[in-house]
Design an enzyme around this catalytic site. Structure first.
Site, PDB file in Angstrom:
ATOM      1  N   TYR A   1      -2.538  -1.240  10.553  1.00 37.26           N
ATOM      2  CA  TYR A   1      -2.445  -1.451   9.093  1.00 37.26           C
ATOM      3  C   TYR A   1      -1.128  -0.895   8.558  1.00 37.26           C
ATOM      4  O   TYR A   1      -0.407  -1.566   7.806  1.00 37.26           O
ATOM      5  CB  TYR A   1      -3.644  -0.768   8.417  1.00 37.26           C
TER       6      TYR A   1
ATOM      7  N   SER B   1       0.868  -1.191   0.000  1.00 36.60           N
ATOM      8  CA  SER B   1       0.000   0.000   0.000  1.00 36.60           C
ATOM      9  C   SER B   1       0.898   1.232   0.000  1.00 36.60           C
ATOM     10  O   SER B   1       2.047   1.158   0.448  1.00 36.60           O
ATOM     11  CB  SER B   1      -0.860   0.002   1.260  1.00 36.60           C
TER      12      SER B   1
HETATM   13  C1  BGC Z   1      -6.265   1.483   2.004  1.00 38.44           C
HETATM   14  C2  BGC Z   1      -7.474   2.323   1.648  1.00 38.44           C
HETATM   15  C3  BGC Z   1      -7.063   3.757   1.429  1.00 38.44           C
HETATM   16  C4  BGC Z   1      -5.935   3.843   0.444  1.00 38.44           C
HETATM   17  C5  BGC Z   1      -5.440   5.266   0.218  1.00 38.44           C
HETATM   18  C6  BGC Z   1      -5.180   1.696   0.985  1.00 38.44           C
HETATM   19  O1  BGC Z   1      -4.058   0.969   1.367  1.00 38.44           O
HETATM   20  O2  BGC Z   1      -6.631   0.120   2.036  1.00 38.44           O
HETATM   21  O3  BGC Z   1      -8.409   2.224   2.700  1.00 38.44           O
HETATM   22  O4  BGC Z   1      -8.164   4.509   0.946  1.00 38.44           O
HETATM   23  O5  BGC Z   1      -4.862   3.052   0.897  1.00 38.44           O
HETATM   24  O6  BGC Z   1      -5.234   5.933   1.414  1.00 38.44           O
END
Ligand code: BGC
Length: 266
Positions: A167, A154
């Site tokens: 996360y 991410s």
């Molecule tokens: C998350 C999303 C978020 C996006 C941008 C992703 O890794 O799962 O919830 O909107 O990042 O911030």
């Protein structure tokens, strides 16, 4: 891309990015294991779409035998991970590509995060990736073959995301897991890379997508002016899974419309 003869396992592929990755890999000729935890109907939908690809595979050289197979397993449970990989190998005879896609997030202020939510996020997003990768590498070692690992990370392996600290910690951990393993696995001919999506239109973002105010603010932060689509991510994963990416390892590629490095003074 040509993935004829390859077998891929994509974790968490009953929906969203995982489903798009499965379809793209299948379209390039790979056989695919579709994994799900709680959405069998989503996995069946992915499988039906794989079967519908039929004659569209790379240069029409589609695998003649069954091309997709679904397996239920919770990536937060190491015993289930071992079973998932064993069943995949038993079904298709081998695995060449592992896409660690399954991931969850929980919204809460740091001071309200429960131990159960912390564990749920870390178990799927980091511990599960660690052990799925370990079992996959053991299989490659036993069969003396090279392989490719692609982690769906991410932008939040770099970028703070208030109220999602577990996360972010899991994705930051994934960044270092990939860098470390790139060195350790290179002598075995195994590459590992992260694909780091920004805001992609998938079920993980349902709440955000249904909140026009939050969505508008987010879109203002994305230089390319739109949310990403699962296919934007899947295209890159397919490239990284192919022989054309043999010299790429230990890196993260962002698929975020410019979100990560966007800074502007109004
Ligand atoms: C998350 C999303 C978020 C996006 C941008 C992703 O890794 O799962 O919830 O909107 O990042 O911030």
């Amino acid at each position: 891309m040509n993935l004829n003869g390859k077998v891929a396992l994509v974790t968490g592929s009953s929906q969203g990015i995982g489903q798009a990755v499965v379809l793209r890999l299948a379209n390039a000729g790979a056989k695919v294991v579709i994994n799900y935890r709680s959405h069998p109907e989503g996995a069946e939908d992915t499988l039906a779409k794989v079967e519908a690809i039929g004659g569209n595979c790379f240069m029409a050289q589609c695998p003649t035998a069954q091309q997709g197979y679904t397996v239920k397993a919770d990536l937060g449970n190491v015993d289930e991970i071992r079973q998932l990989i064993a069943e995949s190998i038993q079904h298709f005879g081998k695995l060449d590509i592992l896409v660690n896609n399954a991931g969850i997030e929980k919204h809460a202020a740091f001071w309200e995060v429960t131990e159960a939510d912390y564990d749920a996020v870390m178990n799927v997003n980091l511990k599960g990736v660690f052990f799925a990768t370990q079992v996959f590498v053991q299989h490659l070692l036993t069969t003396q073959r090279s392989g490719k690992i692609i982690n769906i990370s991410s932008v939040h392996e770099e970028l703070p995301f208030p109220n999602f600290t577990a996360y972010c910690a899991s994705k930051g951990g994934m960044k270092m897991l990939t860098r470390n393993l790139a060195i350790e696995l290179a002598p075995l001919g195994i590459t590992i890379n992260n694909v780091a999506p920004g805001a992609i239109e998938t079920p993980i973002n349902t709440k955000l997508l249904n909140n026009p105010e939050k969505l508008g603010a987010l879109l203002n932060n994305i230089p390319l002016g739109r949310l990403g689509q699962p296919n934007d991510v899947a295209a890159l994963v397919t490239f990284l899974a192919s022989d054309d990416a043999d010299y790429i390892t230990g890196t993260t590629v962002f698929v975020d419309g410019g979100l990560l490095w966007n800074y502007q003074e109004q």
